[in-house]
Design an enzyme around this catalytic site. Structure first.
Site, short mmCIF file in Angstrom:
data_model
loop_
_atom_site.label_atom_id
_atom_site.label_comp_id
_atom_site.label_asym_id
_atom_site.label_seq_id
_atom_site.Cartn_x
_atom_site.Cartn_y
_atom_site.Cartn_z
N LYS A 54 -2.81 -0.08 -4.44
CA LYS A 54 -4.19 0.43 -4.40
C LYS A 54 -4.25 1.05 -2.89
CE LYS A 54 -7.16 -2.77 -2.56
NZ LYS A 54 -8.29 -2.27 -1.65
N ASN A 55 -4.05 0.64 -1.80
CA ASN A 55 -4.26 1.06 -0.72
C ASN A 55 -3.59 2.26 -0.31
OD1 ASN A 55 -6.23 -0.92 -0.40
ND2 ASN A 55 -5.18 -2.07 1.14
N ARG B 236 -15.93 -3.26 11.14
CA ARG B 236 -15.19 -2.09 10.61
C ARG B 236 -15.67 -0.84 10.92
NH1 ARG B 236 -12.78 -3.40 4.59
NH2 ARG B 236 -11.03 -2.14 5.47
N ASP C 197 -14.85 4.47 14.55
CA ASP C 197 -14.77 5.19 15.91
C ASP C 197 -13.39 5.62 16.15
OD1 ASP C 197 -13.92 2.53 16.09
OD2 ASP C 197 -13.75 2.46 18.32
N CYS D 231 -18.48 -4.67 6.29
CA CYS D 231 -18.35 -5.12 4.85
C CYS D 231 -18.31 -6.95 5.12
CB CYS D 231 -17.33 -4.74 3.97
SG CYS D 231 -15.74 -5.04 5.05
N ARG E 208 -11.45 -4.89 -8.47
CA ARG E 208 -11.27 -3.58 -7.53
C ARG E 208 -9.71 -3.35 -7.08
NH1 ARG E 208 -14.80 -3.72 -2.04
NH2 ARG E 208 -13.41 -1.98 -2.13
N ASP F 156 -4.04 -9.04 4.34
CA ASP F 156 -4.40 -9.00 2.87
C ASP F 156 -3.93 -10.11 2.26
OD1 ASP F 156 -6.06 -6.89 3.69
OD2 ASP F 156 -4.75 -5.39 2.72
#
Ligand code: EPZ
Length: 425
Positions: free
Chosen positions: A22-23, A122, A125, A117, A400, A308
């Site tokens: 996914k990422n 998160r 910058d 979130c 997701r 994760d």
């Protein structure tokens, strides 16, 4: 809204096919904005997040077509809009990554700030600083980032990241691929997804060197080509099923899993007494009988233990012999699964960024819910190992990031099904 219902206590035996990451997929999709030729992604995971990214790209003018099997074609022949509204960015942070490619190709863009979130504040910058280093002029107004490239476009520069941020590294790579000259990223993130993006951008015509190390050099090109690229296997999905087998017991081969991408996890699981070994094009996990042992871990940027997989590891440690200390160093609020695991009978105390897990002999099913993707799936793991019925609510989090979760697990003997949640009275 659907929910997942699990009758626990069944071991897992068989094979599970690991999907594309996914990422990685989400950033590769953003790379389609860099060329007017079609980008074809194979081994694409079919997920709510990739569909969502597809919606945003379509709004920007990209023709997004899902092909046969796990293929997706993205064709940005022309960019019709350089505006990414709040509603499309707020729901999924990875959409913010369209900013760099849009500015690089179109000279300007207006993209909503993603906001915080559940797992932490998160900020972005580091992304913005990197784009400024490439010459973009950035202004923040009413929750939006407006970025403008100098006349003649973005120019390569030296981006020195104070923290090896995955997103900032990828965002810089995406923008630098269409910038003039060389960009050097120091203290770059080293995650396998970075290597995947580097391979894709290189195939498109940019020259990317050093992905997987702390210094990445990118030679930008005025024009990039359309190509076909296969998304790397999902190391977090791999970690999740590996930990599910360890928790429930059983013998499962994870096809398409990349052994080299989860070394820190394999070490921790080996220490816990689980057999993990590389096999041809995959990884084999075995736990027969003996209880796992408590092992301490600390999350770190790659190649350290992945944040994760922290929640999933905690689910396993809930059933360990002895105590496990789990330290989260990447996100400031990533223990939301702990109170839910406690509802299943786990013995966990959280102090700041440290959780002390005293393993129990058995967990007992209960209704639970979680507020993020990895936390939700840790509850599925606990439910598979628990006695009785566990109901995991708010399944949209799972959708997701996990493709066909119930099918993959029930294919190995798990008693798990999706049900429509009864309407609240
Ligand atoms: C990526 O997020 C992943 N998301 C995350 O996966 C993953 O947990 C994370 O990398 C770390 O591995 C995607 O790839 C879509 P970071 P990202 O920038 O890029 C701080 C999942 O469950 N930071 O490395 O946002 C930040 O607040 C998700 O799939 C800044 O301070 O991670 C965090 O504390 C969750 N300023 C830390 O750095 C910045 O500009 C790591 O963030 C950027 C980041």
């Amino acid at each position: 809204m659907d929910r997942i219902v699990i009758q626990g206590g069944t071991r897992l035996d068989g094979r599970i096919a690991i999907s594309g990451a996914k990422n990685s997929a989400l950033k590769l999709m953003a790379a389609s904005l860099l060329t007017d030729e079609p980008l074809i992604l194979t081994n694409m995971p079919r997920l709510a997040d990739s569909r969502f990214m597809g919606h945003l790209l379509a709004r920007l003018g990209v023709r997004v077509e899902e092909g046969p099997g796990a293929q997706m074609q993205l064709h940005a022949a022309e960019i019709s809009d350089t505006f990414a509204p709040y509603d499309l960015v707020r729901k999924m942070r990875a959409t913010f990554n369209v900013l760099g490619p849009l500015v690089a190709r179109e000279g300007q863009a207006r993209v909503s700030l993603p906001g915080g979130c559940a797992i932490g504040a998160r900020p972005v910058d580091l992304h913005l600083k990197a784009l400024e280093t490439l010459g973009a002029e950035i202004t923040l107004t009413e929750g939006y980032v407006e970025a403008r490239a100098p006349k003649g476009g973005l120019v390569g520069g030296e981006v020195d990241l104070p923290f090896a941020s995955v997103g900032a590294t990828e965002h810089t790579m995406l923008a630098a691929a269409l910038a003039r000259g060389e960009t050097v990223i120091e203290n770059a993130a080293r995650e396998p997804e970075i290597g995947d993006l580097a391979a894709c951008l290189t195939a498109m015509g940019a020259e990317v060197e050093g992905a997987g190390t702390s210094t990445i050099r990118i030679q930008g090109r005025e024009k990039l080509d359309g190509i076909t690229h296969a998304v790397v296997g999902d190391r977090i999905e791999t970690a999740t099923y590996a930990l599910a087998v360890a928790a429930a017991g059983g013998e499962v081969t994870l096809d398409g899993a990349v052994w080299a991408h989860n070394k820190a996890l394999w070490n921790a699981m080996g220490e816990a007494g689980v057999t993990v070994k590389p096999v041809e094009n995959g990884v084999r996990i075995e736990r027969n009988g003996a209880r796992v042992k408590g092992v301490d871990i600390e999350t770190q940027p790659y190649p350290g233990f992945p944040t994760d997989a922290q929640a999933q590891f905690m689910a396993l440690m809930s059933l360990g012999e002895g105590t496990s200390v789990i330290r989260e160093t990447i996100f400031e609020n990533r223990f939301m699964h702990a109170p839910e695991l406690i509802r299943l009978g786990a013995d966990i105390t959280v102090h700041g960024n440290e959780a002390v897990v005293r393993g129990v002999e058995r967990l007992k099913g209960a209704p639970v819910m979680a507020t993020d993707l990895r936390a939700s799936v840790s509850l599925v793991i606990a439910g598979l190992a628990a006695e009785g019925e566990t109901v995991v609510n708010r399944v949209y989090h799972l959708d997701r990031g996990f493709e066909r979760l119930e099918a993959k697990l029930s294919g190995c003997g798990a008693r798990i099904e999706r049900q429509a949640e009864p309407a609240e009275s």
